[in-house]
Structures are given as C-alpha cells and as structure tokens.
Design a protein around this motif. Structure first.
Motif, mmCIF file in Angstrom:
data_model
loop_
_atom_site.group_PDB
_atom_site.id
_atom_site.type_symbol
_atom_site.label_atom_id
_atom_site.label_comp_id
_atom_site.label_asym_id
_atom_site.label_seq_id
_atom_site.Cartn_x
_atom_site.Cartn_y
_atom_site.Cartn_z
ATOM 1 N N ASN A 152 -8.366 -12.101 6.071
ATOM 2 C CA ASN A 152 -7.882 -10.830 6.563
ATOM 3 C C ASN A 152 -6.746 -11.019 7.578
ATOM 4 O O ASN A 152 -6.868 -11.837 8.478
ATOM 5 C CB ASN A 152 -9.082 -10.142 7.256
ATOM 6 N N PRO A 153 -5.636 -10.275 7.447
ATOM 7 C CA PRO A 153 -4.551 -10.438 8.429
ATOM 8 C C PRO A 153 -5.005 -10.144 9.859
ATOM 9 O O PRO A 153 -4.441 -10.683 10.806
ATOM 10 C CB PRO A 153 -3.483 -9.447 7.980
ATOM 11 N N GLU A 154 -6.025 -9.297 10.008
ATOM 12 C CA GLU A 154 -6.498 -9.027 11.364
ATOM 13 C C GLU A 154 -7.070 -10.300 12.008
ATOM 14 O O GLU A 154 -7.197 -10.383 13.226
ATOM 15 C CB GLU A 154 -7.560 -7.914 11.351
ATOM 16 N N GLU A 204 -9.122 8.438 3.913
ATOM 17 C CA GLU A 204 -10.138 7.972 2.965
ATOM 18 C C GLU A 204 -10.791 9.104 2.185
ATOM 19 O O GLU A 204 -11.505 8.864 1.212
ATOM 20 C CB GLU A 204 -11.205 7.164 3.718
ATOM 21 N N PRO A 218 -4.132 -1.213 -0.971
ATOM 22 C CA PRO A 218 -3.050 -2.203 -1.049
ATOM 23 C C PRO A 218 -3.147 -2.971 -2.361
ATOM 24 O O PRO A 218 -4.260 -3.259 -2.818
ATOM 25 C CB PRO A 218 -3.330 -3.130 0.130
ATOM 26 N N ILE A 243 6.195 -5.802 12.059
ATOM 27 C CA ILE A 243 6.897 -6.817 12.864
ATOM 28 C C ILE A 243 6.046 -7.141 14.092
ATOM 29 O O ILE A 243 5.641 -6.250 14.833
ATOM 30 C CB ILE A 243 8.271 -6.287 13.333
ATOM 31 N N GLN A 268 7.681 -12.016 17.141
ATOM 32 C CA GLN A 268 8.808 -12.151 16.224
ATOM 33 C C GLN A 268 10.012 -11.342 16.721
ATOM 34 O O GLN A 268 11.154 -11.651 16.407
ATOM 35 C CB GLN A 268 8.324 -11.538 14.909
ATOM 36 N N LEU A 317 0.441 -8.421 4.499
ATOM 37 C CA LEU A 317 0.368 -9.844 4.188
ATOM 38 C C LEU A 317 -1.057 -10.256 3.841
ATOM 39 O O LEU A 317 -2.012 -9.785 4.449
ATOM 40 C CB LEU A 317 0.869 -10.618 5.425
ATOM 41 N N GLN A 362 0.864 -1.186 0.000
ATOM 42 C CA GLN A 362 0.000 0.000 0.000
ATOM 43 C C GLN A 362 0.903 1.240 0.000
ATOM 44 O O GLN A 362 1.625 1.493 0.974
ATOM 45 C CB GLN A 362 -0.920 0.024 1.215
ATOM 46 N N VAL A 364 8.078 -13.244 5.319
ATOM 47 C CA VAL A 364 7.750 -11.880 4.867
ATOM 48 C C VAL A 364 9.043 -11.083 4.653
ATOM 49 O O VAL A 364 9.248 -10.465 3.598
ATOM 50 C CB VAL A 364 6.830 -11.155 5.884
ATOM 51 N N GLY A 377 -3.683 5.573 2.649
ATOM 52 C CA GLY A 377 -5.112 5.320 2.779
ATOM 53 C C GLY A 377 -5.751 5.036 1.444
ATOM 54 O O GLY A 377 -5.124 5.200 0.391
ATOM 55 N N TYR A 378 -6.985 4.588 1.519
ATOM 56 C CA TYR A 378 -7.700 4.188 0.298
ATOM 57 C C TYR A 378 -7.856 5.357 -0.676
ATOM 58 O O TYR A 378 -7.951 5.167 -1.885
ATOM 59 C CB TYR A 378 -9.077 3.622 0.652
HETATM 60 P P1 C2E Z 1 -1.680 -1.985 10.140
HETATM 61 O O1 C2E Z 1 -0.213 -2.181 10.248
HETATM 62 O O2 C2E Z 1 -2.283 -0.913 10.897
HETATM 63 O O3 C2E Z 1 -1.986 -1.914 8.614
HETATM 64 C C1 C2E Z 1 -2.809 -1.053 8.088
HETATM 65 C C2 C2E Z 1 -4.119 -1.660 7.829
HETATM 66 O O4 C2E Z 1 -5.027 -0.625 7.467
HETATM 67 C C3 C2E Z 1 -4.116 -2.624 6.623
HETATM 68 O O5 C2E Z 1 -5.020 -3.630 6.902
HETATM 69 C C4 C2E Z 1 -4.640 -1.804 5.536
HETATM 70 O O6 C2E Z 1 -5.239 -2.534 4.486
HETATM 71 C C5 C2E Z 1 -5.648 -0.962 6.247
HETATM 72 N N1 C2E Z 1 -5.916 0.279 5.549
HETATM 73 C C6 C2E Z 1 -5.083 1.018 4.813
HETATM 74 N N2 C2E Z 1 -5.696 2.135 4.344
HETATM 75 C C7 C2E Z 1 -6.963 2.090 4.813
HETATM 76 C C8 C2E Z 1 -8.080 2.952 4.681
HETATM 77 O O7 C2E Z 1 -8.083 3.983 4.047
HETATM 78 N N3 C2E Z 1 -9.201 2.598 5.342
HETATM 79 C C9 C2E Z 1 -9.271 1.461 6.052
HETATM 80 N N4 C2E Z 1 -10.412 1.171 6.669
HETATM 81 N N5 C2E Z 1 -8.251 0.604 6.186
HETATM 82 C C10 C2E Z 1 -7.093 0.935 5.569
HETATM 83 P P2 C2E Z 1 -4.681 -5.062 6.661
HETATM 84 O O8 C2E Z 1 -3.889 -5.264 5.471
HETATM 85 O O9 C2E Z 1 -5.937 -5.829 6.813
HETATM 86 O O10 C2E Z 1 -3.742 -5.395 7.885
HETATM 87 C C11 C2E Z 1 -4.211 -5.426 9.156
HETATM 88 C C12 C2E Z 1 -3.135 -5.513 10.137
HETATM 89 O O11 C2E Z 1 -2.478 -6.762 10.050
HETATM 90 C C13 C2E Z 1 -2.052 -4.502 9.963
HETATM 91 O O12 C2E Z 1 -2.413 -3.315 10.544
HETATM 92 C C14 C2E Z 1 -0.889 -5.140 10.603
HETATM 93 O O13 C2E Z 1 -0.902 -4.861 11.980
HETATM 94 C C15 C2E Z 1 -1.156 -6.602 10.403
HETATM 95 N N6 C2E Z 1 -0.271 -7.107 9.363
HETATM 96 C C16 C2E Z 1 -0.426 -7.050 8.015
HETATM 97 N N7 C2E Z 1 0.611 -7.640 7.418
HETATM 98 C C17 C2E Z 1 1.438 -8.072 8.379
HETATM 99 C C18 C2E Z 1 2.707 -8.753 8.404
HETATM 100 O O14 C2E Z 1 3.311 -9.063 7.377
HETATM 101 N N8 C2E Z 1 3.255 -9.037 9.612
HETATM 102 C C19 C2E Z 1 2.637 -8.662 10.772
HETATM 103 N N9 C2E Z 1 3.215 -8.967 11.911
HETATM 104 N N10 C2E Z 1 1.475 -8.016 10.793
HETATM 105 C C20 C2E Z 1 0.874 -7.715 9.608
#
Ligand code: C2E
Ligand code: MG
Ligand code: MG
Length: 682
Positions: A465-467, A631, A655, A511, A515, A454, A437, A486, A649-650
């Motif tokens: 969803n990674p969440e 957004e 992403p 991170i 990890q 991821l 993103q 990763v 942001g979107y």
């Molecule tokens: P984060 O680090 O806070 O990542 C940002 C999240 O906000 C991402 O969700 C992203 O898609 C979302 N986002 C970005 N722009 C917007 C927007 O305008 N509006 C909204 N509503 N959401 C937006 P995503 O990809 O679902 O990831 C969620 C969380 O998962 C991430 O939060 C991060 O904490 C974790 N994550 C993702 N990839 C990895 C990874 O490779 N390793 C680890 N440890 N955590 C990861």
C-alpha cells in the motif's frame, strides 16, 4: 653539567667581585710599593746630602778616622746595606758594609775577601738593591763620591705581608658579599620563580592555583600577570567545558554529556542491581511554531520546555537537550512501570501547560518514548535508539502520547529497514506501477480525468500500500527518484494514449513534500516538452504539509508551476494543518475534500456542516472541488446537491492498472453518452 639560576647568578657575582677586588688590591699594593720605594730613595738622598755636607773637611784634612765615623754613622741605618766614599778615581777611601745583611753576607762568603771595590762591582745592578751615588764637591772641586746601597728586602716583605692581608680581607669580603647577595637573590627572585614554576606545572595537571603577589617589582608584576592568565585559562576552560557539554540555548546538558551520564547511570545501576528509565521527548509540530511565530519564539519555547521538564524532576534525575526539539530525561532508581508512567504523565502535563509566547497563547505537546535499563538495552546507544524508536511510535499515536519500548517495535524497525532496502531496488526491478482512479463530474457523472496512484508489487510482500511505502520513501529521500519516475511514466502513458487517439482527460499526480523542491517545476516542464504533454492534461496534487515549508520558496515554486500552466490541486484538505490563510496566500485551482469527511455524509451532522462550509468557501475563492472516497449513492447525491464539482471513489470506479484504464477510456470513447452509474440516484 646544568647550572641553576642561583648557581649562575652566584658564580657571576663571585667573578665580578673577585675581579674588581683583585684589581683594586693590585692597584693599592702597586701604589704603596712605589711610595715605599720612593721613601727609600728619599732616605738615600738625605744620606748622600748629609755626607756631601760633612765629609769635605775630613777628606781635605785626610782625617780618615773622622771620615769613617761619618760613613758608619750615616750608613748604619735601617735598610742601608753599604755606604762607601770613593775618591774621584773610584778608589774607596771610607766604607761601611752591613755584613749582617743576607745579600752582602752571601757575596762576602762567596768572595772570601773584604775587597769593597769588588763587592760593589758584584752588587751593581742587583734588583734587590737601590743603588745611589752622590758627588762630594768643595768649592767647585770634585773630592769624591758617596755610594749608598739600600736593600729592598723590607720593602718586599712589607709587600708580601700586605698582599696576604689584602687577599684574606678580599676573600672574606667576596664571600660575605656573595652570600649576602645570593640570600637576597634567593629570597626575592628564586623563591617567587620556583612558586611560579610549580603553579605552572599544576596548570598542566588541570589545577589552577594562584600565586602570592609579595612585591611590586617586576617579579610581583609577573606573578600578577600569571594570576590574570590563570584566571583567563580557568574561565576559558570552564567555557570550553560548558560548550562541549551543555546546550547553549537552554543551558541543559547536551548529547555528549547525556551519553556520559547514561554510562555513569548504567555502571551505578549495575552495581546496585537497580533499574532506571530513559524518556525520549520530542515536541509535536515544533516546526509549526518556528514557521508561524518565528525562530526566536521557537527558541523561547525550547527554553521554557527545558525549564519545565527540569522543574518536574527529582534532583537525581537528569534532563538533557539532544538537539532540535528533542529532550532526554534519565530517571534513576525506578521500581516499576507504574512509577515510570507517572513520571511520563508529569512530563506531558508540564510540557502542555499553556504558555504565553510573543503575546500569543501556545500549547505545546510532546511525544515520549520510554526505554528501561536493563530491560530494553544494556548500552547507552541501545537504550537511546530504543527510546527514540518508541518515541516515533508515540508520534504515530497522536499528540501527547508516551509509550514504552517493546520488542515488537524493534521487529517493526527491522521490517522498516528491510522494506527500505527492497524499495531501493523496486524501480530497477520494475516492481512499481501506476494505477489510475477515474474522476467524474458529480452532476453529469461524465468522465473528466483520473488520479494517478502508485503501486508496489513486491514478489513476497504482494501489493504494498502506498500509505505504507510512500512515508518510508519520504523519510529516506527515495521519494525523489520514485516521484521523478512517476512524472515521466505519466507523461509516457499520456503520449501513448494520445498517439492511439485516446483522450485520458486530466491526470492528477500526487507530489510529495520532499519532492517539491526548487527545481521541480523545471523538471516537469522538461518532461512535458519531451513527451509533448499539454499543461491542461496535468494536475498536481499537493498536500497541505508542503505549505508548511519555507513559505517564500514554496510560493516561488508554485508560481513557476502556474507559469508552466498545470492545474494545482490542494489534496487531503481538512486533515492536519488546514489553515484558511494558506488558501489565501497560495493560489490553487482545485480543492480535494479528504475521504474522512465524505465518509459521514449525509448523516453525520459534523461532516455535513464541514463539507458544506468547504464548498461555500471554495465557491467564494473560485476553486473547483473534488470529493474523495465516494462509496455510496447517498454521498454522491448529497455532493451533487451541494454543488461539489467532481467526485472520485469506489462507487464510481476503483483504481485500475494501465491496461484496465486504457480499456475504460476506449469504452468511454465508444459510447457517446457519458458513463452512467447503474444505480445512480435520479
Ligand atoms: P490520496 O492522494 O488521498 O489518494 C487517494 C487514496 O484514496 C488512494 O489510496 C485511493 O485508492 C483511495 N481511495 C479512492 N477512492 C476510495 C474510496 O472510495 N474509499 C476508500 N476507502 N479509499 C479510496 P492509495 O492508492 O492507497 O494511496 C494512498 C495515498 O498514497 C494517496 O492518498 C497519496 O497521498 C499517496 N500516493 C499514491 N500515489 C502516490 C504517488 O505517486 N506519489 C506520492 N507522492 N504519493 C502517492
Ligand atoms: Mg491524492
Ligand atoms: Mg487525498
């Protein structure tokens, strides 16, 4: 045959007494026999001397009648068998033979003659007789000899009589003494020993009875020592029981005891067809207390919590500490859910009452999971697992919640387990992919880099969803392998773009707390050198929760990363555990404002003042700020105006996968101008 102590003792005493008494008696009889024999010999000698004195005149005068009188007079005495005067040639000239004596009678009967000489010859050397002879001398001339025979018969019968008397007396004494000694032994030794034996046997059966100490002798001392030992064993046993069943810190029943009580409660409830409730209590953020106030204060909090929970319960209820910050409450005889809810509320209220610990006011909160018997499980394990599951659900609902276990939770739990198994295979099956993103300069909207996100493409579940899966991977530890993948994948992508002459800008990698262990920086440096990735190309997004771990270790790891040269970014700032002291203690380069604060911009006054404050503070600490979740244009405009450096942001870009991001980068490179938003505000 096995002899008891009493029998052995009695036999020994009997033998010793009998031998000693017998030796004594033998000595006495022997001495007395010798004495009597001596007396007989003395009597014989007196007779001899008398005859020697009176007989010479009669011999010289050939007065045989007188000589015979002398001989008879002298010899007819008790025990004397014969008295014979012989001339110097041995021919008898006067004799007295006691033919009533049995020995003489026997010989006379056998010989059928009264020949004295022959009789003397036959009697010579007989053991039954003492035979003596005395010379009869007158004026130095030997006139003859007086031969006298004294019977030992009376001596022997006296000896026999004495022997019988002695044996009787001896036996009586031996028996009496033995009985007396045995009685004393039995009373003073055997009885106390038997008591000690039966007390020892009772110890074996788990009963600790003290024995009576009746004397100050060795047995008394033994009894005293035994009592002391029993007391020690009893205390040790009680200590072991306490240690095995009670928690040392709070003094409450421990997990073992809790399981036992649950089993008892199940049997009781089954018999009486009643229900009971199990409350699984877990303190919220207990680790924070330990980390910020120290373990001693953490312990104090646990003790206070245990005591408070106990104070709110009825006598029939049980509270146990299962370990860590987990408590379990068993409430028997509950009728309906309303009553159970009331108990849960009371528990929450009791736990969250403010408490002064180490001079600081602490308000603890807890989450409670509730399971009911028999509704939510027939066994202790099942009830406990379900209450635990409900507690986890309560945790996710926020601090101070209590919820009942539901079947739906069970389904979720199973779902979670399935997902965990699937996630195990995800890497090998190539189901994981990186999305990027873009992140932009807020003022110029020029592209600066991207956050690496991821994605899990599951054949049945679709894109997960990674969440959803990251917390699961963190809970199971799978995140370590995934996170490493990763890192390597990011380095590989960077190298590919670099080789293709494309500049991807910086790549911000998330991170996980799990990890973030000691060797993390080492591994990163290794990968960077393998793929030739320069430090400025990488940014590490670390959430505040990482900073809750061992401060010393975290600080060490952060400084190693700083030495590697990568940019450090504090992710999701403002959510959860934000503390300004973290920012002061750990040096970061970038702060990411969580999208929840951006969402309300620019109309929500709270969000506005919060974001403004964060920006002002970041400026003061010389930190760059990235706003997440932008957004709309209003948000972007506000952020640009307030001097927020970067935005994501979107509105700016969603992403995108590797391929899409590559073309995005290519198109950027193709246009000299920075990417401008179609409807960006002036
Ligand atoms: P984060 O680090 O806070 O990542 C940002 C999240 O906000 C991402 O969700 C992203 O898609 C979302 N986002 C970005 N722009 C917007 C927007 O305008 N509006 C909204 N509503 N959401 C937006 P995503 O990809 O679902 O990831 C969620 C969380 O998962 C991430 O939060 C991060 O904490 C974790 N994550 C993702 N990839 C990895 C990874 O490779 N390793 C680890 N440890 N955590 C990861
Ligand atoms: Mg992030
Ligand atoms: Mg974030």
């Amino acid at each position: 045959m096995r002899l008891g102590l009493g029998a052995k003792f009695t036999l020994t005493v009997l033998t010793i007494l009998a031998v000693t008494m017998a030796a004594n008696t033998f000595y006495f009889l022997d001495t007395s026999a010798r004495f009597h024999e001596q007396q007989l010999v003395e009597r014989g000698r007196a007779l001899g001397r008398l005859i020697s004195l009176v007989s010479p005149d009669a011999i010289l005068g050939f007065d045989l009648l007188l000589l015979n009188d002398y001989t008879r007079e002298v010899s007819s005495q008790r025990d004397v068998v014969y008295g014979v005067i012989v001339n110097p040639h041995g021919v008898p000239i006067s004799s007295y033979i006691n033919d009533s004596d049995p020995l003489i009678k026997k010989h006379l009967d056998a010989a059928k003659s009264n020949d004295v000489l022959k009789l003397l010859q036959e009697l010579d050397g007989r053991a039954e007789l003492i035979q003596l002879q005395f010379p009869i001398i007158h004026n130095g001339v030997l006139l003859g000899r007086f031969l006298v025979g004294i019977s030992r018969q009376s001596l022997q019968s006296e000896f026999r009589r004495q022997l019988i008397v002695q044996i009787l007396v001896l036996t009586a004494i031996v028996l009496f003494l033995s009985a007396a000694i045995y009685a004393v032994f039995r009373f003073n030794v055997l009885f106390p020993i038997r008591k000690l034996i039966s007390a020892s046997e009772e110890v074996g059966r788990g009963q600790y009875t003290l024995v009576e100490v009746r004397s100050a002798d060795e047995l008394g001392l033994l009894a005293r020592a035994f009592n002391a030992m029993i007391e020690e064993v009893r205390q040790e046993q009680a200590k072991l029981h306490r240690q095995a069943n009670f928690d040392v810190l709070t003094g409450l029943p421990n997990r073992m005891m809790a399981l036992d009580r649950i089993d008892q409660e199940i049997s009781r409830a089954r018999r009486s067809h009643q229900r009971f409730a199990m409350f699984f209590i877990d303190l919220d953020n207990f680790k924070n207390v330990n980390d910020s106030l120290g373990h001693a204060v953490g312990d104090e909090l646990l003790v206070a919590t245990g005591a408070r929970v106990q104070a709110t319960l009825r006598d029939a209820d049980t509270v146990a500490r299962l370990g860590g910050d987990e408590f379990l409450v068993l409430a028997p005889d509950v009728t309906d859910e309303v009553q159970v809810e009331e108990i849960a509320e009371r528990l929450i209220r009791a736990v969250s009452e403010p408490l002064e610990l180490n001079g600081r006011k602490v308000v603890a909160r807890c989450s409670i999971g509730i399971a009911l018997f028999p509704d939510n499980g027939e066994s202790g394990e099942m009830l406990m697992a379900n209450a635990d599951n409900a507690m986890y659900q309560a945790k996710s609902m926020g601090e101070g919640s209590a919820i009942f276990f539901t079947e739906e939770m069970n389904t979720r739990l199973h779902e979670r387990m399935h997902m965990e198994q699937d996630l195990n295979l995800a890497l090998d099956l190539g189901q994981l992919a990186l999305h990027f993103q873009p992140i932009f300069d807020t003022a110029t909207q020029s592209h600066r880099g991207a956050e690496v996100l991821l994605r899990w493409h599951h054949p049945e579940r679709g894109t997960v969803n990674p969440e959803v899966f990251i917390p699961l991977a963190e809970a199971t530890g799978q995140i370590v392998g995934i996170g490493d993948w990763v890192l390597e994948q990011v380095c590989r992508s960077w190298l590919a773009w670099h080789k293709a002459g494309i500049d991807p800008g910086f790549l911000a990698i998330n991170i996980s707390r799990i990890q973030f262990r000691k060797r993390f920086s080492q591994r990163l440096a290794e990968l960077m050198s393998i793929y030739g990735v320069p430090p400025h190309a990488l940014e590490l997004e670390i959430t505040e929760s990482v900073l809750l771990d061992d401060h010393h270790q975290v600080a060490e790891e952060l400084s190693s990363l700083r030495a590697v040269g990568v940019t450090l970014s504090l992710d999701d700032f403002g959510t959860g555990y934000s503390s300004l002291s973290y920012l002061k203690r750990f040096r970061f380069d970038v702060l990411k404002i969580d999208r929840s604060f951006v969402a309300g911009l620019p109309h929500d006054p709270d969000d506005v003042s919060l974001v403004k404050a964060i920006l002002a503070m970041a400026k003061g600490l010389d930190l760059k700020v990235v706003a997440e979740g932008v957004e709309n244009h209003d948000q972007l405009g506000f952020l640009a105006l307030q001097g927020c450096d970067l935005a994501q942001g979107y509105l700016l870009a969603r992403p995108m996968n590797d391929e899409a991001y590559t073309s995005h980068l290519k198109s950027l490179q193709a246009s000299v101008e920075p990417l401008r938003l179609a409807a960006a505000p002036r």
